[in-house]
Design a protein around this motif. Structure first.
Motif, PDB file in Angstrom:
ATOM      1  N   SER A  99      34.084 -10.284 -12.277  1.00  0.00           N
ATOM      2  CA  SER A  99      35.080 -10.885 -13.166  1.00  0.00           C
ATOM      3  C   SER A  99      36.495 -10.879 -12.599  1.00  0.00           C
ATOM      4  O   SER A  99      37.338 -11.653 -13.034  1.00  0.00           O
ATOM      5  N   TYR A 100      36.776 -10.005 -11.626  1.00  0.00           N
ATOM      6  CA  TYR A 100      38.115  -9.902 -11.057  1.00  0.00           C
ATOM      7  C   TYR A 100      38.291 -10.728  -9.793  1.00  0.00           C
ATOM      8  O   TYR A 100      39.373 -10.736  -9.194  1.00  0.00           O
ATOM      9  N   CYS A 101      37.259 -11.417  -9.354  1.00  0.00           N
ATOM     10  CA  CYS A 101      37.251 -12.032  -8.021  1.00  0.00           C
ATOM     11  C   CYS A 101      37.201 -13.556  -8.109  1.00  0.00           C
ATOM     12  O   CYS A 101      36.408 -14.126  -8.851  1.00  0.00           O
ATOM     13  N   ALA A 102      38.044 -14.214  -7.305  1.00  0.00           N
ATOM     14  CA  ALA A 102      38.096 -15.672  -7.284  1.00  0.00           C
ATOM     15  C   ALA A 102      37.382 -16.277  -6.077  1.00  0.00           C
ATOM     16  O   ALA A 102      37.381 -17.503  -5.916  1.00  0.00           O
ATOM     17  N   LEU A 172      29.927  -3.848   7.227  1.00  0.00           N
ATOM     18  CA  LEU A 172      30.907  -3.817   6.142  1.00  0.00           C
ATOM     19  C   LEU A 172      30.387  -4.582   4.916  1.00  0.00           C
ATOM     20  O   LEU A 172      29.507  -5.434   5.031  1.00  0.00           O
ATOM     21  N   TYR A 173      30.972  -4.262   3.762  1.00  0.00           N
ATOM     22  CA  TYR A 173      30.772  -5.011   2.515  1.00  0.00           C
ATOM     23  C   TYR A 173      29.311  -5.107   2.098  1.00  0.00           C
ATOM     24  O   TYR A 173      28.788  -6.182   1.802  1.00  0.00           O
ATOM     25  N   CYS A 174      28.658  -3.971   2.051  1.00  0.00           N
ATOM     26  CA  CYS A 174      27.251  -3.910   1.647  1.00  0.00           C
ATOM     27  C   CYS A 174      27.179  -3.292   0.253  1.00  0.00           C
ATOM     28  O   CYS A 174      27.548  -2.138   0.060  1.00  0.00           O
ATOM     29  N   TYR A 175      26.724  -4.052  -0.726  1.00  0.00           N
ATOM     30  CA  TYR A 175      26.677  -3.560  -2.104  1.00  0.00           C
ATOM     31  C   TYR A 175      25.655  -2.432  -2.247  1.00  0.00           C
ATOM     32  O   TYR A 175      24.647  -2.413  -1.530  1.00  0.00           O
ATOM     33  N   PRO A 176      25.893  -1.508  -3.189  1.00  0.00           N
ATOM     34  CA  PRO A 176      24.970  -0.374  -3.342  1.00  0.00           C
ATOM     35  C   PRO A 176      23.515  -0.785  -3.547  1.00  0.00           C
ATOM     36  O   PRO A 176      22.610  -0.151  -2.992  1.00  0.00           O
ATOM     37  N   ASP A 177      23.278  -1.845  -4.321  1.00  0.00           N
ATOM     38  CA  ASP A 177      21.885  -2.241  -4.565  1.00  0.00           C
ATOM     39  C   ASP A 177      21.254  -2.911  -3.348  1.00  0.00           C
ATOM     40  O   ASP A 177      20.056  -3.194  -3.346  1.00  0.00           O
ATOM     41  N   GLN A 202      33.861  -0.015  -6.596  1.00  0.00           N
ATOM     42  CA  GLN A 202      34.868  -0.515  -7.542  1.00  0.00           C
ATOM     43  C   GLN A 202      35.140   0.399  -8.744  1.00  0.00           C
ATOM     44  O   GLN A 202      36.274   0.538  -9.164  1.00  0.00           O
ATOM     45  N   HIS A 203      34.106   1.012  -9.309  1.00  0.00           N
ATOM     46  CA  HIS A 203      34.350   1.943 -10.416  1.00  0.00           C
ATOM     47  C   HIS A 203      33.114   2.815 -10.605  1.00  0.00           C
ATOM     48  O   HIS A 203      32.074   2.572  -9.973  1.00  0.00           O
ATOM     49  N   MET A 204      33.241   3.837 -11.481  1.00  0.00           N
ATOM     50  CA  MET A 204      32.109   4.722 -11.759  1.00  0.00           C
ATOM     51  C   MET A 204      31.798   4.817 -13.252  1.00  0.00           C
ATOM     52  O   MET A 204      30.863   5.509 -13.641  1.00  0.00           O
ATOM     53  N   ASP A 205      32.582   4.132 -14.072  1.00  0.00           N
ATOM     54  CA  ASP A 205      32.312   4.146 -15.512  1.00  0.00           C
ATOM     55  C   ASP A 205      31.494   2.915 -15.864  1.00  0.00           C
ATOM     56  O   ASP A 205      31.859   1.783 -15.508  1.00  0.00           O
ATOM     57  N   ASP A 206      30.389   3.120 -16.558  1.00  0.00           N
ATOM     58  CA  ASP A 206      29.473   2.019 -16.833  1.00  0.00           C
ATOM     59  C   ASP A 206      30.119   0.903 -17.649  1.00  0.00           C
ATOM     60  O   ASP A 206      29.845  -0.286 -17.422  1.00  0.00           O
ATOM     61  N   ALA A 207      30.971   1.248 -18.617  1.00  0.00           N
ATOM     62  CA  ALA A 207      31.607   0.220 -19.438  1.00  0.00           C
ATOM     63  C   ALA A 207      32.538  -0.655 -18.600  1.00  0.00           C
ATOM     64  O   ALA A 207      32.573  -1.882 -18.750  1.00  0.00           O
ATOM     65  N   VAL A 208      33.285  -0.022 -17.693  1.00  0.00           N
ATOM     66  CA  VAL A 208      34.172  -0.780 -16.822  1.00  0.00           C
ATOM     67  C   VAL A 208      33.347  -1.637 -15.862  1.00  0.00           C
ATOM     68  O   VAL A 208      33.674  -2.808 -15.618  1.00  0.00           O
ATOM     69  N   LEU A 209      32.282  -1.073 -15.327  1.00  0.00           N
ATOM     70  CA  LEU A 209      31.415  -1.833 -14.418  1.00  0.00           C
ATOM     71  C   LEU A 209      30.838  -3.066 -15.110  1.00  0.00           C
ATOM     72  O   LEU A 209      30.727  -4.136 -14.502  1.00  0.00           O
ATOM     73  N   ARG A 214      29.668  -6.155 -12.582  1.00  0.00           N
ATOM     74  CA  ARG A 214      28.996  -5.554 -11.441  1.00  0.00           C
ATOM     75  C   ARG A 214      27.533  -5.303 -11.766  1.00  0.00           C
ATOM     76  O   ARG A 214      27.159  -5.103 -12.930  1.00  0.00           O
ATOM     77  N   ARG A 215      26.696  -5.285 -10.732  1.00  0.00           N
ATOM     78  CA  ARG A 215      25.267  -5.070 -10.943  1.00  0.00           C
ATOM     79  C   ARG A 215      24.923  -3.587 -11.030  1.00  0.00           C
ATOM     80  O   ARG A 215      23.811  -3.233 -11.425  1.00  0.00           O
ATOM     81  N   ASP A 216      25.858  -2.721 -10.646  1.00  0.00           N
ATOM     82  CA  ASP A 216      25.560  -1.300 -10.523  1.00  0.00           C
ATOM     83  C   ASP A 216      25.937  -0.515 -11.777  1.00  0.00           C
ATOM     84  O   ASP A 216      26.718  -0.974 -12.617  1.00  0.00           O
TER      85      ASP A 216
END
Length: 264
Positions: A99-102, A172-177, A202-209, A214-216
């Motif tokens: 949501s933050y990325c263009a 570089l830039y490898c998503y956790p999943d 990017q974050h560790m709180d599920d609500a923010v994710l 984010r998929r994680d």
């Protein structure tokens, strides 16, 4: 842009050209609101710069935008880094829609480069004395999904590790999943693939994710890091986080801080 446009009034600036992400993201809108600008070029229209300059000097206003291209004469590319290392882009664009990325609105959806073309580029770089290649994309873990209908980062690494003269391959830039057992097996099997993963969480709180699209989750991030550490405790992990995301509470920020501490 407006500051530079002031120089047109003094006669010191003959033409003003805007190029890059901003013009690509707000195409049409900028042209309407910035009549001071003589030409707008998107991020993939760099080959049009000479023509744009010539038209601007001739009094013609232009706009040039192209869909992102991933093929090209990369084997004869200009190397702008020190001669011993080079960045190699394996894909362009992204399907994630955080949501933050263009980026998807500027560069479009994922477009992977064909594997033989990437191997050829790395071979050419090695012949020029490059010792380390750093693989980049908006999401390297999804490499090949569009071309081969499955992720092909591990097979790509296998081929690049065999290129003579390449002593280090960095990811570089490898998503956790995307940090699969297959990927870890490939990295650990080759001495010239660095035990190093840049994994933006990017974050560790599920609500923010969730608000970030984010998929994680916090648990899936923990699981990815623990799986990496279990494979080799010497793995180096690099990450990025976003603080102050819209709506983030002090409690959610505390979850992020604690999460980072736990990952150490």
């Amino acid at each position: 842009i407006l500051e530079m446009a002031q120089y047109k009034e003094t006669g010191k600036l003959k033409a003003l050209i805007v190029s890059g992400c901003l013009s690509g993201r707000y195409r049409g809108e900028l042209a309407e609101n910035l009549p001071e600008v003589d030409a707008f070029l998107g991020v993939t229209a760099q080959d049009e710069i000479v023509a744009a300059v010539e038209k601007a000097l001739g009094g013609e206003r232009t706009e040039q935008y192209h869909a992102a291209e991933v093929s090209g004469d990369y084997a004869n590319r200009l190397l702008t880094t020190p001669g011993y290392y080079a960045y190699v882009k394996i894909a362009e664009g992204c399907n994630n829609r955080c949501s933050y990325c263009a980026i998807p609105y500027i560069r479009g959806n994922l477009k992977s480069r064909p594997m033989p073309e990437i191997v050829e580029e790395v071979q050419a770089l090695a012949a020029r004395g490059v010792k380390e290649v750093i693989l980049v994309a908006q999401d390297t873990s999804k490499y090949g999904l569009d071309l081969y209908k499955k992720t092909m980062l591990s097979p790509l690494l296998e081929q690049l590790a065999a290129v003579e003269g390449i002593r280090c391959i960095r990811l570089l830039y490898c998503y956790p999943d995307g940090v699969s057992d297959e990927l870890l097996d490939t990295i650990c099997r080759h001495d010239n693939i660095a035990k190093y993963i840049d994994m933006p969480i990017q974050h560790m709180d599920d609500a923010v994710l969730r608000r970030m699209h984010r998929r994680d989750t916090r648990e899936s991030i923990y699981a990815a890091v623990h799986r990496i550490r279990a494979r080799d405790a010497g793995f180096i992990l690099r990450t990025t986080v976003i603080t102050g995301f819209p709506g983030e509470t002090e409690e959610e920020f505390s979850v992020l801080k604690q999460g980072i501490s736990d990952l150490e």
